[in-house]
Design an enzyme around this catalytic site. Structure first.
Site, PDB file in Angstrom:
ATOM      1  CE  LYS A   1      -4.068  -2.069   0.250  1.00 24.77           C
ATOM      2  NZ  LYS A   1      -5.127  -1.911  -0.745  1.00 24.77           N
TER       3      LYS A   1
ATOM      4  CD  GLU B   1     -10.018   4.068   0.744  1.00 22.50           C
ATOM      5  OE1 GLU B   1      -9.883   5.288   0.529  1.00 22.50           O
ATOM      6  OE2 GLU B   1      -9.316   3.193   0.195  1.00 22.50           O
TER       7      GLU B   1
ATOM      8  CB  SER C   1      -0.009  -8.046  -1.143  1.00 27.24           C
ATOM      9  OG  SER C   1      -0.870  -8.843  -0.356  1.00 27.24           O
TER      10      SER C   1
HETATM   11  C1  LIG Z   1      -1.517  -6.986   2.584  1.00 33.76           C
HETATM   12  C2  LIG Z   1      -2.671  -6.658   1.702  1.00 33.76           C
HETATM   13  N1  LIG Z   1      -2.833  -7.309   0.556  1.00 33.76           N
HETATM   14  C3  LIG Z   1      -3.850  -7.071  -0.270  1.00 33.76           C
HETATM   15  C4  LIG Z   1      -4.817  -6.134   0.041  1.00 33.76           C
HETATM   16  C5  LIG Z   1      -5.961  -5.959  -0.901  1.00 33.76           C
HETATM   17  O1  LIG Z   1      -5.955  -4.791  -1.621  1.00 33.76           O
HETATM   18  P1  LIG Z   1      -5.630  -4.747  -3.162  1.00 33.76           P
HETATM   19  O2  LIG Z   1      -6.502  -5.746  -3.837  1.00 33.76           O
HETATM   20  O3  LIG Z   1      -5.929  -3.361  -3.540  1.00 33.76           O
HETATM   21  O4  LIG Z   1      -4.197  -5.097  -3.342  1.00 33.76           O
HETATM   22  C6  LIG Z   1      -4.687  -5.392   1.231  1.00 33.76           C
HETATM   23  C7  LIG Z   1      -5.691  -4.361   1.591  1.00 33.76           C
HETATM   24  O5  LIG Z   1      -5.744  -3.819   2.639  1.00 33.76           O
HETATM   25  C8  LIG Z   1      -3.589  -5.669   2.083  1.00 33.76           C
HETATM   26  O6  LIG Z   1      -3.439  -5.000   3.232  1.00 33.76           O
END
Ligand SMILES: Cc1ncc(COP(=O)(O)O)c(C=O)c1O
Lengths: 264, 397
Positions: free
Chosen positions: B89, B111, B378
């Site tokens: 993020k 948000e 992620s």
């Molecule tokens: C570690 C992590 N992965 C994935 C996501 C999902 O978001 P996005 O689909 O935008 O990557 C989030 C959302 O808070 C997150 O904190």
């Protein structure tokens, strides 16, 4: 010229400003809809804007959000409101405008929505999350009907954009009086009066001011700079509290024959 | 008359379905972003912060023990979990904060669901001395208490949203309302590849660094492109950032993993591509979880970050044209993936990322040993320890 604009112009010709009352369909139960429409008609409103409740009403303030939540709890939907309106058709003569967010219309199907609106005698549609850029498909569908697609202009819309919006406006132009959501305001920004006058100069259709107008004084004040007003949250609250007299007085203040009040 | 001015379309998806008050802000943002993109000093500045503040580039790590255990294709992990603040993020929050400053806006609204985007945005605001307000659903505040405290430590104001379902979608509604009221001096840092144009494009571009690095790293390690790339999908920002540089490479299979919650058939899930219908939410035309009346439904997932009832417009398009395959993993599957990676590699993934890990483990089994899969890891799991402990009944078998 579509019926809605014609009716507003008729009252303007009599030396009256337009007063459009918003109400939340089904707040207090769908069965009370007709009685409220008849009450507003009796009170002398120029037109009625019927709000359809939605799960995610981003343009609405506290009072209308809560009314919407109450209506949703009663099982109110776009479909059953339009059905109910069709049943009231013979008795309600005042022009009716539907205010709904876009997604319920898409779920209904745009052509079906337009067809049912026509059957219910609706003469205008307001969709707060459908700006000019995205309005093409609905506009095409409304083409050739007596239903006006009423656009909004805001304090943040540059002149050039306001001009483009007015070019395709039907019914009236909804001039939003605040940067923000619906709901009562104590006072309005300084620039508002000149903004409204500029909008009026640019517009071929009548200009009505709305968002946050809640007192008789504000109704008169806005009326001085436009062709009329739209009053929402206060009326929704007054219906909820059963303060019908407050509504009558507001409407009277709006449609009284001109008497220019100088506020400053 | 014809009013054809639609912008920001991915096939039929996307667009700008917002109140008129926001239109000029979106037009201004589009213009400012176009200028920033063309300005090499902007890229240089962002690169500097990504390197010295976030710690990029992060590794593409060969998960050898996991690969051995599964006995199929080689599994590589793109380590977004090693970024400062613990997830991808921050890539977007930093980029948008710099953009806000270019526009002369020093107030930020955001948000957050899991709190990761809120923490990343609060961090960027602290770094640049910007004012920061974060809207967060009441239910999420309960689930992610420590992230609320982190945001407050960083100087942000966290506002609880108890309307609607008290989750991410309602937090976006409140953030949009706040933005409408403060649009003149405030920028909205949207946290995923969602919302009205130009947000999906801006967020994707700031997250593209994930895929761009991965492409170079896998070629360095394997001498070729991967056979498959896997990422989890909430709104879709880590996935689109990872996928985008590979979209033109036909030989690379792309898999997005949605949250199946208690199972698609139960209706309690967050899989908008698997089970949603086309509709408009938060300014864009997308696949949306909704009922027959067009009312938006609540999403359900053990991971707050995937708990959103729609999927960003570009993913909807990539699904429609068949370029990306969208799959779904349940809460139970994610918990399995989380434990598996923790045990075999010493990496505790975020619950969101654990969905991708679980799917990739299944996929690897069906592939050859010479093949390679990249998983976008992620984020890290620290934020989820309470949730995971509760879900596992306090015991790890
Ligand atoms: C570690 C992590 N992965 C994935 C996501 C999902 O978001 P996005 O689909 O935008 O990557 C989030 C959302 O808070 C997150 O904190």
């Amino acid at each position: 010229m579509k019926t809605l604009e014609k009716r507003i112009r008729e009252s303007m010709a009599e030396g009256r400003k337009a007063f459009v009352s918003y109400m939340m369909a089904g707040d207090g139960g769908l069965a009370t809809l007709k009685e409220k429409l008849l009450f507003l008609q009796e009170a002398g409103v120029t037109a009625i804007e019927i709000g359809i409740p939605f799960s995610d009403p981003v343009a609405d303030g506290e009072a209308i959000q809560q009314a919407g939540a109450r209506a949703l709890a009663e099982g109110v939907t776009l479909r059953n409101v339009l059905g109910e309106l069709e049943r009231c058709k013979g008795e309600v003569a005042v022009p009716l405008v539907v205010m709904t967010y876009l997604n319920p219309v898409l779920a209904f199907g745009v052509p079906q929505f337009v067809e049912v609106c026509q059957r219910a005698g609706i003469v205008g549609v307001i969709i707060p999350d459908l700006p000019l850029e995205e309005s093409g498909p609905l506009r095409d569908e409304l083409d050739g009907t007596d239903i006006a697609l009423i656009p909004l202009v805001s304090l943040t819309s540059p002149d050039e954009r306001i001009k483009r919006i007015t070019e395709s406006a039907e019914g009236f132009l909804y001039a939003v009086t605040v940067n923000g959501i619906t709901g009562e305001r104590n006072e309005f920004g300084e620039e508002l009066h000149s903004h409204l006058q500029r909008v009026k100069q640019m517009s071929d259709v009548p200009v009505l001011a709305g968002f946050g107008i809640s007192t008789q004084t504000q109704v008169k004040e806005m009326g001085n700079h436009t062709d009329g007003v739209i009053v929402g949250s206060t009326i929704v609250e007054a219906f909820h509290q059963n303060e019908l007299d407050r509504i009558r007085k507001l409407v009277q203040a709006g449609v009284e024959k001109f008497e220019i009040v100088n506020l400053h | 008359m014809a009013v054809e001015m639609r912008k920001g379309r991915y096939g039929k998806f996307g667009g700008q379905y917002v109140p008129e008050t926001l239109m000029s802000a979106l037009i201004e943002l589009e213009k400012a972003y176009g200028e920033a993109k063309a300005d090499p000093t902007f890229a240089k500045e962002l690169d500097y912060y990504l390197r010295d503040f976030v710690g990029r580039e992060n590794p593409l790590y060969f998960a050898e023990r996991l690969t051995e255990k599964i006995g199929g294709a080689k599994i590589f992990l793109k380590r977004e979990d090693l970024n400062h603040t613990g997830a991808h993020k921050i890539n977007n929050s930093l980029g948008q904060a710099l953009l806000a400053m270019r526009m002369g806006k020093r107030k930020i609204v955001a948000e957050t669901g899991a709190g990761q985007h809120g923490v990343a945005t609060a961090t960027a605001c602290a770094l640049f001395g910007l004012e920061c307000v974060v809207f967060m659903g009441k239910e999420d505040i309960r689930r992610q208490e420590l992230n609320v405290f982190r945001m407050e430590l960083l100087g942000a104001k966290v506002v609880s949203v108890d309307k609607g379902t008290g989750t991410l979608k309602d937090a976006v509604n409140e953030a949009l309302r706040y933005w409408v009221a403060n649009v003149e001096d405030t920028h909205y840092i949207l946290g995923s590849a969602l919302g009205p144009h130009p947000f999906p494009e801006i967020v994707r571009d700031f997250q593209r660094v994930i895929g761009v690095e991965t492409r170079r790293q896998i070629v360095e390690k394997e001498g070729r492109l991967p056979d498959a790339v896997v990422a989890c999908i909430g709104g879709g920002s880590n996935a689109i950032g990872m996928f985008h540089p590979f979209v033109g490479d036909e030989e690379v299979a792309l898999y997005g993993v949605e949250a199946a919650g208690s199972g698609i058939a139960t209706g309690l899930h967050a899989a908008a591509i698997a089970d949603g219908k086309e509709g408009v939410l938060h300014g864009a035309f997308m696949y949306v979880l909704q009922d027959d009346n067009g009312f938006i439904q609540e999403a359900h997932s053990i991971s707050a970050g995937l708990d959103y009832p729609a999927v960003g417009p570009e993913h909807c398009h990539l699904h429609d044209i068949g370029r990306v395959k969208y799959e779904a993993v349940t809460d139970a599957g994610a918990l399995e993936g989380l434990q598996l990676l923790s045990r075999t590699e010493g990496i505790i993934p975020a619950l969101e990322s654990a969905h991708a890990v679980q799917f990739a483990s299944e996929l690897a089994k069906s592939m050859e040993k010479e093949q390679a899969i990249v998983v976008c890891l992620s984020g890290r799991g620290d934020k989820d320890m309470q949730t995971v402990r509760d879900a596992l009944g306090g015991e790890v078998e």
